[in-house]
Design a protein around this motif. Structure first.
Motif, PDB file in Angstrom:
ATOM      1  N   THR A  86     -19.394   2.605  -1.431  1.00 26.43           N
ATOM      2  CA  THR A  86     -19.205   3.616  -0.637  1.00 26.43           C
ATOM      3  C   THR A  86     -18.935   3.171   0.675  1.00 26.43           C
ATOM      4  O   THR A  86     -17.730   3.549   1.362  1.00 26.43           O
ATOM      5  N   LYS A  89     -15.378   1.568   0.510  1.00 25.80           N
ATOM      6  CA  LYS A  89     -14.155   2.688   0.311  1.00 25.80           C
ATOM      7  C   LYS A  89     -14.015   3.558   1.942  1.00 25.80           C
ATOM      8  O   LYS A  89     -13.010   4.079   1.930  1.00 25.80           O
ATOM      9  N   ASN A  90     -15.153   3.453   2.459  1.00 31.61           N
ATOM     10  CA  ASN A  90     -15.132   4.212   3.656  1.00 31.61           C
ATOM     11  C   ASN A  90     -14.601   3.353   4.919  1.00 31.61           C
ATOM     12  O   ASN A  90     -14.325   4.237   5.947  1.00 31.61           O
ATOM     13  N   ASP A  93      -8.510   1.563   3.258  1.00 31.12           N
ATOM     14  CA  ASP A  93      -7.695   2.456   2.675  1.00 31.12           C
ATOM     15  C   ASP A  93      -7.009   1.674   1.553  1.00 31.12           C
ATOM     16  O   ASP A  93      -6.188   0.640   2.144  1.00 31.12           O
ATOM     17  N   ARG A 112     -10.422   5.129   6.926  1.00 31.50           N
ATOM     18  CA  ARG A 112     -11.631   6.061   6.584  1.00 31.50           C
ATOM     19  C   ARG A 112     -11.060   7.206   5.854  1.00 31.50           C
ATOM     20  O   ARG A 112     -11.823   8.258   5.695  1.00 31.50           O
ATOM     21  N   SER A 113     -10.021   7.222   5.093  1.00 32.89           N
ATOM     22  CA  SER A 113      -9.474   8.224   4.252  1.00 32.89           C
ATOM     23  C   SER A 113     -10.508   8.794   3.004  1.00 32.89           C
ATOM     24  O   SER A 113     -11.079   7.781   2.569  1.00 32.89           O
ATOM     25  N   HIS A 114     -10.418   9.979   2.762  1.00 33.78           N
ATOM     26  CA  HIS A 114     -11.326  10.405   1.802  1.00 33.78           C
ATOM     27  C   HIS A 114     -10.342  10.784   0.679  1.00 33.78           C
ATOM     28  O   HIS A 114     -10.845  11.790  -0.323  1.00 33.78           O
ATOM     29  N   ARG A 119      -8.526   5.527  -2.313  1.00 34.29           N
ATOM     30  CA  ARG A 119     -10.020   4.922  -2.155  1.00 34.29           C
ATOM     31  C   ARG A 119     -10.107   3.641  -3.455  1.00 34.29           C
ATOM     32  O   ARG A 119     -10.894   3.646  -4.504  1.00 34.29           O
TER      33      ARG A 119
END
Length: 201
Positions: A86, A89-90, A93, A112-114, A119
């Motif tokens: 996590t 991924k955070n 991108d 920091r895309s969600h 991701r």
């Protein structure tokens, strides 16, 4: 501020992975391949946590210390691997192969895309599966090959699922191995401390 890196600015490794995915696209879209690749979804967090919990519960019900400890190892290793992936991924991108194939988009940059489509790195399914496989192998060496082969298969299937590039899978595997190794070290220290306390009684 980091400028977005598109396909034209991709590294040699990224270019090779993009070319691989693009060449394999017709094969990857075949229903039979997708049906097989769907097995890779077993590496998602809920199934792996459920499996870990079931192993621990079975050990407790049967009063089998080794089995219960295996379930605990699996759970802790999975939680640690999930936390680590996590963080990755955070902070990075990367476009998923599926998104690239369907829309032609690609980027890999700090971010920091969600958005699920960005991701891809690293593969959490692989990290969790490898962590569990190593935890099982640690307690049951005779089943090490089977456990680690199953984990490896889940990782490899992330590519035909078009969910991850090969380097995403490799990074996930490294995270899974590291997470389980840290848990194994903690368990060893805990058991040594227990033995020392028992020896003083």
């Amino acid at each position: 501020m980091v400028k977005p890196r598109g396909k034209d600015a991709a590294t040699t490794i990224e270019q090779a992975e993009l070319a691989l995915i693009e060449r394999a696209a017709p094969w990857l879209r075949k229903p039979a391949v997708q049906a097989l690749a769907a097995i890779g979804k077993i590496g998602d967090q809920p199934p792996l946590l459920a499996l870990s919990g079931a192993v621990m519960a079975a050990g407790l019900l049967r009063r089998d210390v080794k089995l219960a400890r295996t379930g605990a190892r699996m759970t802790l290793a999975h939680v640690l691997a999930t936390a680590a992936k996590t963080v990755g991924k955070n902070n990075l991108d990367r476009t998923r192969p599926r998104e690239h194939l369907e829309h032609g988009n690609y980027r890999m940059e700090r971010g920091r895309s969600h958005d699920p489509a960005l991701r891809s790195f690293p593969s959490g399914h692989t990290a969790g599966a490898v962590a569990l496989g190593r935890a099982v192998a640690r307690e049951y060496p005779n089943h090490a090959v089977a456990a680690q082969a199953a984990a490896g298969a889940i990782g490899v299937l992330q590519v035909p699922r078009r969910a991850h590039f090969p380097t995403d899978v490799l990074a996930g595997a490294v995270i899974g191995l590291a997470a389980e190794a840290l848990v194994a070290g903690a368990v060893t220290l805990a058991w040594r401390a227990k033995d020392a306390v028992d020896a003083r009684r």
